[in-house]
Design a protein around this motif. Structure first.
Motif, mmCIF file in Angstrom:
data_model
loop_
_atom_site.group_PDB
_atom_site.id
_atom_site.type_symbol
_atom_site.label_atom_id
_atom_site.label_comp_id
_atom_site.label_asym_id
_atom_site.label_seq_id
_atom_site.Cartn_x
_atom_site.Cartn_y
_atom_site.Cartn_z
ATOM 1 N N GLU A 74 32.902 48.696 21.182
ATOM 2 C CA GLU A 74 32.030 47.927 22.167
ATOM 3 C C GLU A 74 32.994 47.041 23.320
ATOM 4 O OE1 GLU A 74 29.340 45.299 24.071
ATOM 5 O OE2 GLU A 74 28.587 46.115 21.764
ATOM 6 N N VAL A 75 32.743 47.910 24.895
ATOM 7 C CA VAL A 75 33.595 47.767 25.934
ATOM 8 C C VAL A 75 33.235 46.777 26.745
ATOM 9 C CG1 VAL A 75 35.139 47.971 27.946
ATOM 10 C CG2 VAL A 75 34.834 50.151 25.016
ATOM 11 N N ARG A 76 33.480 45.524 26.676
ATOM 12 C CA ARG A 76 32.946 45.148 27.341
ATOM 13 C C ARG A 76 33.945 45.237 29.360
ATOM 14 N NH1 ARG A 76 34.595 39.183 25.098
ATOM 15 N NH2 ARG A 76 33.276 38.724 26.563
ATOM 16 N N GLN A 77 32.793 44.535 30.184
ATOM 17 C CA GLN A 77 32.682 45.037 31.191
ATOM 18 C C GLN A 77 32.789 43.411 31.969
ATOM 19 O OE1 GLN A 77 33.295 48.044 32.884
ATOM 20 N NE2 GLN A 77 33.077 49.298 31.434
ATOM 21 N N LEU A 78 34.291 43.513 32.616
ATOM 22 C CA LEU A 78 34.162 42.218 33.025
ATOM 23 C C LEU A 78 33.569 42.425 34.831
ATOM 24 C CD1 LEU A 78 38.005 42.649 34.266
ATOM 25 C CD2 LEU A 78 36.333 40.728 32.535
ATOM 26 N N GLU A 79 32.794 41.557 35.446
ATOM 27 C CA GLU A 79 31.378 41.281 36.331
ATOM 28 C C GLU A 79 32.529 41.816 37.624
ATOM 29 O OE1 GLU A 79 30.237 37.293 36.419
ATOM 30 O OE2 GLU A 79 29.631 36.926 34.692
ATOM 31 N N LYS A 80 31.919 42.387 39.133
ATOM 32 C CA LYS A 80 32.415 42.941 39.735
ATOM 33 C C LYS A 80 33.066 41.722 40.683
ATOM 34 C CE LYS A 80 30.619 47.261 38.973
ATOM 35 N NZ LYS A 80 29.720 48.600 39.653
#
Length: 179
Positions: free
Chosen positions: A58-64
């Protein structure tokens, strides 16, 4: 004192190391107490996984994040202040009346005309302490320049009854009191 504490620690360690039977020392150097289980303490910190399988890709997205440029303007107000010290010395002989002019310098020129006035801590003085007012301080009603020039002290020698040197301190402030 240090030798006594050190000796006590050595004797205690030797006694614990040589004990046989139920209270044996395990590899972690803690005594084993019969009937009490030692908790297992992990040697590495736990990884938070929220109950999910760790092996999924699973790829974890950084907060924008955003950069915001703001402009701020600050209105700094510097109050008018008297920056000059004034020392007046006069010799009064008999019933002589003296007018002593003096100037008061401010830290800047007032931004409004006929808005500020000079305020004295005392403008009617009894210099010799006999109960009669003998010295008066006069100033123009408003301050319109950085240097106020039309100030004077008027001394009435006929009201001074005691000879000698007399000294009074008068404090000057700037007040708002315009039209």
């Amino acid at each position: 004192m240090k030798k006594i504490i050190l000796g006590f620690m050595i004797v205690t360690n030797l006694l614990l190391a040589n004990q046989e039977g139920d209270n044996k020392i395990n590899n972690n150097m803690f005594p084993v107490i019969p009937g009490v289980e030692m908790p297992l303490i992990p040697l590495f910190p736990a990884i938070p996984n929220k109950g999910e399988n760790v092996e999924t890709n699973e790829v974890r997205q950084l907060e924008k994040t955003y950069t915001v440029m703001m402009e701020s303007k600050v209105n700094v107000f510097v109050p008018l202040e008297v920056i000059s010290d004034i020392n007046l010395e006069a010799t009064v002989i008999g019933d002589q009346e003296l007018e002593l002019p003096f100037e008061v310098e401010l830290n800047r020129k007032p931004e409004k005309k006929n808005y500020y006035t000079l305020k004295y801590s005392q403008n009617i003085l009894d210099m010799d302490g006999d109960g009669q007012n003998d010295t008066y301080i006069y100033s123009p009603p408003f301050i319109n320049d950085k240097v106020v020039k039309d100030n004077y002290v008027k001394i009435y020698g006929g009201k001074i009854s005691k000879e000698g040197t007399h000294k009074k301190d008068v404090y000057i402030t700037v007040e708002v009191g315009g039209e």
